[in-house]
Design a protein around this motif. Structure first.
Motif, PDB file in Angstrom:
ATOM      1  N   THR A 113       0.459  -0.715   0.210  1.00 22.31           N
ATOM      2  CA  THR A 113       0.164  -0.177  -0.237  1.00 22.31           C
ATOM      3  C   THR A 113       0.590   1.187   0.127  1.00 22.31           C
ATOM      4  O   THR A 113       0.442   2.061  -1.241  1.00 22.31           O
ATOM      5  CB  THR A 113      -0.966  -0.024   1.141  1.00 22.31           C
ATOM      6  N   ALA A 114       2.054   1.424   1.075  1.00 27.27           N
ATOM      7  CA  ALA A 114       2.724   2.209   0.759  1.00 27.27           C
ATOM      8  C   ALA A 114       3.943   2.579  -0.243  1.00 27.27           C
ATOM      9  O   ALA A 114       3.900   4.101  -0.768  1.00 27.27           O
ATOM     10  CB  ALA A 114       3.278   2.099   2.070  1.00 27.27           C
ATOM     11  N   LEU A 115       3.728   1.398  -0.726  1.00 27.60           N
ATOM     12  CA  LEU A 115       4.541   1.832  -2.217  1.00 27.60           C
ATOM     13  C   LEU A 115       4.080   1.837  -3.387  1.00 27.60           C
ATOM     14  O   LEU A 115       4.162   3.278  -4.176  1.00 27.60           O
ATOM     15  CB  LEU A 115       4.871  -0.228  -3.036  1.00 27.60           C
ATOM     16  N   LEU A 116       2.397   1.389  -3.419  1.00 28.02           N
ATOM     17  CA  LEU A 116       1.431   2.424  -4.154  1.00 28.02           C
ATOM     18  C   LEU A 116       1.326   3.999  -4.458  1.00 28.02           C
ATOM     19  O   LEU A 116       1.202   5.003  -4.758  1.00 28.02           O
ATOM     20  CB  LEU A 116       0.177   1.228  -4.762  1.00 28.02           C
ATOM     21  N   ASP A 117       1.077   4.365  -2.936  1.00 29.88           N
ATOM     22  CA  ASP A 117       0.841   5.173  -2.608  1.00 29.88           C
ATOM     23  C   ASP A 117       2.389   6.620  -2.997  1.00 29.88           C
ATOM     24  O   ASP A 117       1.978   7.172  -3.608  1.00 29.88           O
ATOM     25  CB  ASP A 117       0.740   6.143  -1.571  1.00 29.88           C
ATOM     26  N   LEU A 118       3.241   5.974  -3.061  1.00 31.48           N
ATOM     27  CA  LEU A 118       4.713   6.301  -3.474  1.00 31.48           C
ATOM     28  C   LEU A 118       4.537   6.290  -4.409  1.00 31.48           C
ATOM     29  O   LEU A 118       4.651   7.951  -5.056  1.00 31.48           O
ATOM     30  CB  LEU A 118       5.869   5.441  -3.102  1.00 31.48           C
ATOM     31  N   ILE A 119       4.266   5.642  -5.723  1.00 33.64           N
ATOM     32  CA  ILE A 119       4.199   4.926  -7.179  1.00 33.64           C
ATOM     33  C   ILE A 119       3.466   6.772  -6.961  1.00 33.64           C
ATOM     34  O   ILE A 119       3.671   7.425  -8.187  1.00 33.64           O
ATOM     35  CB  ILE A 119       4.103   4.352  -7.324  1.00 33.64           C
ATOM     36  N   GLU A 120       2.424   6.699  -6.436  1.00 36.78           N
ATOM     37  CA  GLU A 120       0.498   7.337  -7.262  1.00 36.78           C
ATOM     38  C   GLU A 120       1.950   9.141  -7.120  1.00 36.78           C
ATOM     39  O   GLU A 120       1.209   9.948  -7.619  1.00 36.78           O
ATOM     40  CB  GLU A 120      -0.120   7.648  -6.665  1.00 36.78           C
TER      41      GLU A 120
END
Length: 278
Positions: free
Chosen positions: A215-222
């Motif tokens: 979840t944190a990685l996807l938030d960072l990517i977005e």
């Protein structure tokens, strides 16, 4: 749902045409590797170190390295024939056992089973028989050029096939280094540890658990894609460097105790109003 295998499964003289469907999916975030200077994706080429050139797919053969630097080459025709001979066999349930007799370390992958044409009644029969008996079936199946041992069980009104490891694929627990032979804990430490377990015991609800890193990685990517400033999440409380076992257990219990609601302040009695004079 994509079908990954078609065939039949039997127990006794009952034959069930079935299809297999992957029951789980990999949700890992796939990251590509780029050239830092130009952001172009990196290619991974198959190169022969002796001929010093890239090798085409039709030039590649498979082999087994039986000793360092020495190989037995296996022809594609032989491998395909062996694969076909095994995959065409009906999957036969060879034993029925209790599920609790199988340690979870043996389990590998899960597949949903659906009835193929004309297999609905036999499918329902096996499902009901497994459910009522409290047993699971042990079978063998060839998937992707490998013969695998499998467990057939009921999951939410659907038959599931769980591939499991063979005994020689599970390493011996006795080979694990530095495992203490005997318990060196006091009765008080044990009682406190059990108290902590009791306080943390709850019903297993899968939806309560999430992949926080993904979840944190996807938030960072977005955030990077949208050009926003990336804000680091609030760091979790770091574990204290408590080396005393009892102190660590007690600290854990204190952290898991439900917080008491603050008591409401007592109401002040209203002052008596002066009586009106007639």
């Amino acid at each position: 749902m994509h079908t990954i295998w078609k065939g039949s499964i039997s127990f006794g003289l009952v034959n069930i045409p079935i299809k297999l469907h992957a029951a789980t999916e990999d949700r890992d975030v796939k990251l590509r590797t780029l050239h830092k200077d130009c952001n172009s994706p990196i290619k991974y080429e198959k190169v022969c170190p002796v001929c010093d050139r890239e090798v085409k797919s039709e030039e590649i053969v498979r082999a087994y390295e039986y000793t360092k630097g020495k190989f037995v080459v296996l022809d594609n025709e032989d491998l395909e024939k062996l694969k076909k001979e095994n995959e065409e066999k009906a999957v036969e349930i060879i034993d029925f056992v209790k599920m609790e007799e199988i340690d979870p370390i043996y389990f590998d992958r899960s597949y949903f089973m659906s009835p193929h044409e004309g297999g609905s009644k036999a499918y329902s029969l096996l499902r009901r028989a497994l459910d009522d008996s409290g047993k699971v079936g042990i079978a063998k199946i060839a998937i992707r050029s490998k013969e695998q041992l499998a467990v057939i069980r009921v999951y939410e009104n659907t038959l599931v096939m769980e591939t499991i490891h063979y005994p020689d694929e599970v390493r011996k627990a006795n080979d694990v280094p530095n495992v203490p032979e005997a318990d060196k804990v006091t009765d008080k430490e044990l009682a406190t540890a059990i108290l902590l377990i009791d306080q943390l015991t709850t019903d297993f609800v899968p939806e309560n658990y999430t992949d926080e890193y993904r979840t944190a990685l996807l938030d960072l990517i977005e955030a990077k894609r949208a050009g926003r400033e990336v804000v680091a999440p609030t760091a979790k409380e770091a574990p204290s460097n408590v080396t005393d076992l009892m102190a660590a257990l007690q600290a854990s219990i204190d952290r898991t105790k439900p917080k008491e609601k603050p008591k409401a302040a007592p109401r002040k009695k209203a002052a008596a109003r002066p009586k009106k004079q007639a």
